[in-house]
Motif scaffolding. Structure first.
Motif, PDB file in Angstrom:
ATOM      1  N   ARG A 126       4.659   6.666   8.279  1.00  0.00           N
ATOM      2  CA  ARG A 126       3.329   6.562   7.678  1.00  0.00           C
ATOM      3  C   ARG A 126       2.526   7.820   7.964  1.00  0.00           C
ATOM      4  O   ARG A 126       2.456   8.280   9.097  1.00  0.00           O
ATOM      5  N   LYS A 127       1.893   8.342   6.946  1.00  0.00           N
ATOM      6  CA  LYS A 127       1.028   9.500   7.122  1.00  0.00           C
ATOM      7  C   LYS A 127      -0.425   9.079   7.337  1.00  0.00           C
ATOM      8  O   LYS A 127      -1.228   9.851   7.859  1.00  0.00           O
ATOM      9  N   VAL A 128      -0.765   7.868   6.895  1.00  0.00           N
ATOM     10  CA  VAL A 128      -2.110   7.325   7.088  1.00  0.00           C
ATOM     11  C   VAL A 128      -1.978   5.856   7.481  1.00  0.00           C
ATOM     12  O   VAL A 128      -0.914   5.263   7.362  1.00  0.00           O
ATOM     13  N   ASP A 129      -3.076   5.275   7.973  1.00  0.00           N
ATOM     14  CA  ASP A 129      -3.117   3.841   8.259  1.00  0.00           C
ATOM     15  C   ASP A 129      -1.966   3.410   9.153  1.00  0.00           C
ATOM     16  O   ASP A 129      -1.244   2.457   8.873  1.00  0.00           O
ATOM     17  N   LEU A 130      -1.804   4.128  10.274  1.00  0.00           N
ATOM     18  CA  LEU A 130      -0.653   3.915  11.144  1.00  0.00           C
ATOM     19  C   LEU A 130      -0.548   2.481  11.630  1.00  0.00           C
ATOM     20  O   LEU A 130       0.535   1.909  11.729  1.00  0.00           O
ATOM     21  N   GLU A 131      -1.677   1.843  11.941  1.00  0.00           N
ATOM     22  CA  GLU A 131      -1.648   0.501  12.509  1.00  0.00           C
ATOM     23  C   GLU A 131      -1.797  -0.598  11.463  1.00  0.00           C
ATOM     24  O   GLU A 131      -1.832  -1.774  11.808  1.00  0.00           O
ATOM     25  N   GLY A 132      -1.917  -0.250  10.179  1.00  0.00           N
ATOM     26  CA  GLY A 132      -2.003  -1.274   9.140  1.00  0.00           C
ATOM     27  C   GLY A 132      -3.301  -2.047   9.192  1.00  0.00           C
ATOM     28  O   GLY A 132      -3.359  -3.195   9.637  1.00  0.00           O
ATOM     29  N   ALA A 133      -4.375  -1.438   8.712  1.00  0.00           N
ATOM     30  CA  ALA A 133      -5.718  -2.001   8.869  1.00  0.00           C
ATOM     31  C   ALA A 133      -5.914  -3.280   8.065  1.00  0.00           C
ATOM     32  O   ALA A 133      -5.265  -3.505   7.029  1.00  0.00           O
ATOM     33  N   LEU A 134      -6.831  -4.097   8.548  1.00  0.00           N
ATOM     34  CA  LEU A 134      -7.308  -5.271   7.815  1.00  0.00           C
ATOM     35  C   LEU A 134      -8.401  -4.799   6.860  1.00  0.00           C
ATOM     36  O   LEU A 134      -9.461  -4.337   7.297  1.00  0.00           O
ATOM     37  N   ARG A 135      -8.155  -4.900   5.570  1.00  0.00           N
ATOM     38  CA  ARG A 135      -9.145  -4.485   4.586  1.00  0.00           C
ATOM     39  C   ARG A 135     -10.122  -5.622   4.315  1.00  0.00           C
ATOM     40  O   ARG A 135      -9.717  -6.768   4.164  1.00  0.00           O
ATOM     41  N   HIS A 159       3.684  -1.741  16.620  1.00  0.00           N
ATOM     42  CA  HIS A 159       2.742  -1.008  15.781  1.00  0.00           C
ATOM     43  C   HIS A 159       2.224  -1.922  14.672  1.00  0.00           C
ATOM     44  O   HIS A 159       3.006  -2.470  13.887  1.00  0.00           O
ATOM     45  N   GLY A 160       0.921  -2.093  14.613  1.00  0.00           N
ATOM     46  CA  GLY A 160       0.324  -2.882  13.553  1.00  0.00           C
ATOM     47  C   GLY A 160       0.416  -4.373  13.816  1.00  0.00           C
ATOM     48  O   GLY A 160       0.840  -4.834  14.880  1.00  0.00           O
ATOM     49  N   THR A 161       0.016  -5.127  12.810  1.00  0.00           N
ATOM     50  CA  THR A 161      -0.051  -6.586  12.907  1.00  0.00           C
ATOM     51  C   THR A 161       1.074  -7.214  12.097  1.00  0.00           C
ATOM     52  O   THR A 161       1.291  -6.853  10.939  1.00  0.00           O
ATOM     53  N   ALA A 162       1.782  -8.139  12.714  1.00  0.00           N
ATOM     54  CA  ALA A 162       2.850  -8.866  12.017  1.00  0.00           C
ATOM     55  C   ALA A 162       2.222  -9.994  11.195  1.00  0.00           C
ATOM     56  O   ALA A 162       1.713 -10.962  11.776  1.00  0.00           O
ATOM     57  N   ARG A 221       0.840  -1.188   0.000  1.00  0.00           N
ATOM     58  CA  ARG A 221       0.000   0.000   0.000  1.00  0.00           C
ATOM     59  C   ARG A 221       0.879   1.243   0.000  1.00  0.00           C
ATOM     60  O   ARG A 221       2.088   1.160   0.200  1.00  0.00           O
ATOM     61  N   SER A 222       0.252   2.410  -0.152  1.00  0.00           N
ATOM     62  CA  SER A 222       1.009   3.662  -0.092  1.00  0.00           C
ATOM     63  C   SER A 222       1.602   3.871   1.295  1.00  0.00           C
ATOM     64  O   SER A 222       2.592   4.589   1.458  1.00  0.00           O
ATOM     65  N   SER A 223       1.006   3.223   2.300  1.00  0.00           N
ATOM     66  CA  SER A 223       1.452   3.383   3.683  1.00  0.00           C
ATOM     67  C   SER A 223       2.182   2.152   4.200  1.00  0.00           C
ATOM     68  O   SER A 223       2.293   1.962   5.413  1.00  0.00           O
ATOM     69  N   SER A 224       2.679   1.295   3.319  1.00  0.00           N
ATOM     70  CA  SER A 224       3.444   0.133   3.763  1.00  0.00           C
ATOM     71  C   SER A 224       4.744   0.050   2.977  1.00  0.00           C
ATOM     72  O   SER A 224       4.843   0.529   1.852  1.00  0.00           O
ATOM     73  N   ALA A 225       5.742  -0.541   3.621  1.00  0.00           N
ATOM     74  CA  ALA A 225       7.048  -0.709   2.982  1.00  0.00           C
ATOM     75  C   ALA A 225       7.739  -1.894   3.628  1.00  0.00           C
ATOM     76  O   ALA A 225       7.283  -2.429   4.643  1.00  0.00           O
ATOM     77  N   ASN A 226       8.844  -2.297   3.034  1.00  0.00           N
ATOM     78  CA  ASN A 226       9.638  -3.342   3.669  1.00  0.00           C
ATOM     79  C   ASN A 226      10.144  -2.845   5.020  1.00  0.00           C
ATOM     80  O   ASN A 226      10.204  -1.639   5.275  1.00  0.00           O
ATOM     81  N   THR A 227      10.523  -3.760   5.884  1.00  0.00           N
ATOM     82  CA  THR A 227      10.799  -3.393   7.270  1.00  0.00           C
ATOM     83  C   THR A 227      12.099  -2.623   7.458  1.00  0.00           C
ATOM     84  O   THR A 227      12.546  -2.419   8.590  1.00  0.00           O
ATOM     85  N   ILE A 228      12.688  -2.148   6.367  1.00  0.00           N
ATOM     86  CA  ILE A 228      13.777  -1.185   6.498  1.00  0.00           C
ATOM     87  C   ILE A 228      13.261   0.076   7.186  1.00  0.00           C
ATOM     88  O   ILE A 228      13.992   0.782   7.871  1.00  0.00           O
ATOM     89  N   PHE A 229      11.959   0.380   7.021  1.00  0.00           N
ATOM     90  CA  PHE A 229      11.314   1.461   7.761  1.00  0.00           C
ATOM     91  C   PHE A 229      10.792   0.887   9.075  1.00  0.00           C
ATOM     92  O   PHE A 229       9.708   0.324   9.130  1.00  0.00           O
ATOM     93  N   ALA A 284      -6.464  -6.752  14.717  1.00  0.00           N
ATOM     94  CA  ALA A 284      -6.252  -5.704  13.723  1.00  0.00           C
ATOM     95  C   ALA A 284      -7.457  -4.780  13.705  1.00  0.00           C
ATOM     96  O   ALA A 284      -8.562  -5.161  14.117  1.00  0.00           O
ATOM     97  N   THR A 285      -7.249  -3.584  13.199  1.00  0.00           N
ATOM     98  CA  THR A 285      -8.322  -2.623  13.004  1.00  0.00           C
ATOM     99  C   THR A 285      -8.866  -2.773  11.586  1.00  0.00           C
ATOM    100  O   THR A 285      -8.104  -2.977  10.639  1.00  0.00           O
ATOM    101  N   VAL A 286     -10.166  -2.656  11.432  1.00  0.00           N
ATOM    102  CA  VAL A 286     -10.821  -2.883  10.141  1.00  0.00           C
ATOM    103  C   VAL A 286     -10.814  -1.616   9.290  1.00  0.00           C
ATOM    104  O   VAL A 286     -10.969  -0.502   9.798  1.00  0.00           O
ATOM    105  N   GLU A 287     -10.623  -1.808   7.997  1.00  0.00           N
ATOM    106  CA  GLU A 287     -10.911  -0.776   6.996  1.00  0.00           C
ATOM    107  C   GLU A 287     -11.850  -1.382   5.972  1.00  0.00           C
ATOM    108  O   GLU A 287     -11.487  -2.342   5.284  1.00  0.00           O
TER     109      GLU A 287
END
Length: 754
Positions: A649-658, A719-722, A635-643, A686-689
């Motif tokens: 992240r500017k949005v979706d801080l916790e990585g929602a379950l879509r 932060h978020g779900t592994a 997603r625009s708010s996800s990246a490899n764990t180098i971050f 997880a938090t729902v989207e």
């Protein structure tokens, strides 16, 4: 080599395989501004939004600044570099001498922007007699590489799509709007979508950003891509839309393949994958009448059922219509260096010693690594070196990996941060960041022009850290591998001239061929001092430039380099990178590695699986796990764990379950609700989207979530779900062993919050 603060410096983004050229403003050790480098030969100023946030990597709070050693109570203590190198060398040599070098395993040596370390690791592995290795490619691309080898002669005969000129562009299990995968992806996608003479085709369960642009979106049921691809191929054959002349002139064993495809029940397969038969046939006809077709697959099929079969089928699509070795089609590219794993110096078989898993391009399938450790087998793995990677978080079934790592006699982690894997190590060695050292990547995957960029450091390394090249040099020296070798004549030759050095180097290797495995360290110590100050690590690129010129002499010369030294000098000089090969489309035929330069169309190992699709039972709804989870959506708010810093992240801080609106309504949840995800591998919250791009029964989590990171109170927070707390190591492709991250049966339970 750094430049004055306040001026833009050239480097590259390190967040995906495209490694777009960037210019960075550095102020007080912070990357304060990032812009695209218009002089970069591939990206030409293109940049996505994620690169703007690279300072979150460079200045993360959990950067390591000293070597660490685990105490008996499990805590870490800081130690000096001399102690760390001495103890690690002794420990690993003891394991080698007792159990053999094959018991020492290497994982990593890459990441999206960090490849020079892998070249130096080969010297350490050779010294230890290590045999087996792996990296992230083995949970993604090895099935496709294996298919390339069967079709074109060797796995290194990898094809590049020419989307810039393609009339029809097809993406299978891929969303290049976010995953990129080819130069200037968003620009090219928009150009194709806006041209009435061209066409985008997307095969994906989700209505992704790319699917929203496409003329044709085949929204398959999750895990049924093989049925969709087979239905397209069946249509091509049954409606006589194949390029018979191309097949006759350029392929072998086409008839058995055509006969099998002639029997495909197109209507039944279309129903099976959830796509209208009329749409399947229309897409097949559009592909057939196009002057050129380029196709790219990605993790959506590479990490799902039938993944290796899918790789064969998607390649058959462009081969049956003859879109190969032509503009706008698929072509075999050059390379600066191989991405596959190599032996550390010992003798390696084609399968792993404990489980007998198939080794492809030298890489052990990631999912079998725990089984190669957790056993009483005499040839089990007993030690690991993990470099620039985080397998305890990024590979399937994190719980199983934690158990396996705890069973090792020695685990050494080389990284910039105290990662989830580093927390399990016996020793942790801190490296300079990717912007504090000379670095490069070998994702040289383009055609007809292929580019390579050597990145100079933007900053001095943090005190207490070392670049991997120096770490491996010290390990090799501590293990005595070069004690009997007089390198002084070689160093003297390097000071006189590059030509004399080449003669001296080849003379040394000629008399001592076993030293070739130690070449990176030898180059570092002898040629390195003649290079720009601090650039000793780039010496290995001199050897790589020699190999590249020998492999592709005419292509390198067309790019303007009369010899290997001219190529090497340009690599050192040009901060925006260089185009190192230029090809005509006919060059693809010369790169085929089959004896007769013809494509071997049939793959016997996969033919039975293809034929068996017709009788494969329909999956029944499992009330225990009624959903299919895609674990690791980009997603625009996800990246490899180098971050690791979640603040990027500017949005979706916790990585929602879509999930789809229909599923949300059935479960009685809405955006912001908290749910529990339960799978065979484990459970997580997880938090729902609610997202209208998801189809019913299909849910997704982003990649990169679930990392521990320092909080403001001096503790840590996850932060978020592994995703890999939910995946299972046994769910994998039968042939390549690639995991089914994108097809995890799951149950979603609503959590009532008080």
């Amino acid at each position: 080599m750094t430049t004055e603060a306040g001026t833009f410096q050239k480097t590259a983004c390190i967040l995906c395989s495209m490694n777009c050229g960037i210019e960075v403003l550095v102020e007080d050790r912070r990357l304060t501004r990032v812009r695209g480098d218009r002089q970069h030969p591939t990206s030409r100023g293109y940049l996505c939004e994620k690169a703007q946030r690279l300072d979150h990597y460079q200045n993360a709070k959990d950067r390591l600044r000293t070597p660490l050693r685990r105490r008996p109570d499990g805590s870490f203590e800081a130690i000096d570099w001399d102690t760390a190198i001495r103890e690690i060398a002794a420990k690993l040599m003891g394991i080698r001498d007792t159990h053999g070098g094959a018991s020492i395993f290497y994982y990593g040596g890459g990441g999206q922007g960090n490849h020079l370390c892998g070249t130096y690791a080969t010297a350490t592995l050779a010294t230890l007699g290590a045999v087996y290795r792996s990296n992230a490619l083995a949970q993604e691309k090895t099935g496709e590489f294996w298919v390339d080898g069967k079709l074109f002669g060797r796995p290194r005969c990898h094809t590049a799509p020419d989307f810039e000129h393609a009339e029809v562009a097809v993406f299978v299990g891929k969303n290049p709007w976010h995953s990129h995968g080819f130069p200037r992806a968003r620009h090219v996608l928009k150009e194709i979508a806006s041209d009435p003479g061209r066409c985008l085709v997307v095969i994906d369960p989700r209505r992704s950003e790319t699917a929203r642009l496409a003329q044709y979106h085949l929204a398959v049921h999750p895990g049924t891509d093989a049925f969709c691809l087979a239905a397209i191929l069946g249509t091509l054959v049954q409606e006589d839309l194949v390029d018979r002349r191309f097949l006759a002139e350029h392929t072998n064993d086409a008839e058995p393949v055509l006969e099998a495809l002639a029997e495909i029940p197109v209507a039944d397969f279309a129903k099976r994958c959830g796509v209208e038969e009329s749409l399947v046939r229309e897409v097949a006809r559009r592909i057939a009448r196009a002057k050129s077709v380029a196709i790219q697959e990605d993790l959506g099929i590479q990490q799902a059922p039938h993944s290796t079969l899918d790789s064969w089928l998607e390649k058959l699509v462009y081969l049956l219509v003859g879109s190969f070795a032509k503009e706008g089609g698929m072509n075999i590219h050059s390379r600066m260096a191989s991405l596959g794993g190599g032996s550390g110096g010992g003798k390696r078989g084609s399968t792993t010693p404990v489980t007998g898993a198939r080794i492809i391009t030298g890489l052990v399938p990631c999912n079998v690594i725990p089984d190669e450790i957790l056993t009483d087998h005499p040839q089990r793995l007993r030690a690991m070196i993990v470099e620039s990677a985080n397998p305890a978080h990024s590979l399937a079934d994190s719980k199983r990996f934690r158990e396996a790592f705890a069973a090792l006699d020695c685990l050494v982690v080389i990284d910039v941060a105290l990662t989830e894997t580093a927390r399990l190590a016996h020793y942790v060695l801190p490296t300079a960041s990717q912007f504090e050292k000379w670095e490069a990547t070998f994702f040289t995957l383009e055609f007809p022009k292929n580019a390579f960029q050597l990145r100079a450091p933007l900053l001095a390394p943090l005190p207490g850290t070392l670049p991997e090249s120096e770490i491996h040099r010290r390990l090799v020296r501590a293990m005595g591998a070069l004690d009997s070798v007089d390198l002084a004549p070689l160093a003297e030759a390097a000071r006189r001239s590059r030509g004399e050095y080449a003669m001296a180097f080849m003379g040394l290797i000629g008399t001592r061929p076993e030293l070739m495995a130690l070449a990176p360290v030898i180059l570092y110590e002898t040629l390195g001092p003649t290079l720009p100050p601090g650039a000793e690590a780039t010496a290995v690129l001199w050897g790589i430039a020699q190999s590249c010129f020998m492999a592709f002499p005419e292509s390198v010369q067309r790019a303007g380099f009369p010899g290997a030294d001219a190529l090497f000098d340009a690599i050192l000089r040009e901060r925006s990178g260089i185009t190192f090969t230029v090809d005509s489309y006919e060059e693809t035929w010369a790169r085929l590695d089959t004896p007769d330069k013809r494509i071997r169309l049939m793959i016997p190992e996969l033919m039975q699986e293809l034929v068996g699709l017709a009788t494969e039972p329909m999956p029944s709804r499992d009330e225990r796990y009624p959903f299919i989870l895609a674990a690791g959506e980009r997603r625009s708010s996800s990246a490899n764990t180098i971050f690791r810093d979640p603040a990027w992240r500017k949005v979706d801080l916790e990585g929602a379950l879509r999930m789809s609106p229909a599923d949300a309504a059935d479960l009685g949840v809405s955006t912001g609700s908290v749910v529990r995800i339960v799978t065979e591998g484990g459970s997580a919250t997880a938090t729902v989207e609610v997202n209208d791009g998801m189809r019913a029964g299909h849910v997704s989590l982003p990649n990169g979530g679930g990392l521990l990171y320092p909080d403001e109170a001096g503790g840590e927070r996850r932060h978020g779900t592994a995703p890999n707390e939910l995946t299972h190591h046994a769910q994998r492709d039968w042939l390549a062993g690639t995991p089914w991250h994108k097809h995890v049966p799951a149950r979603i339970e609503r959590i009532e919050l008080s």
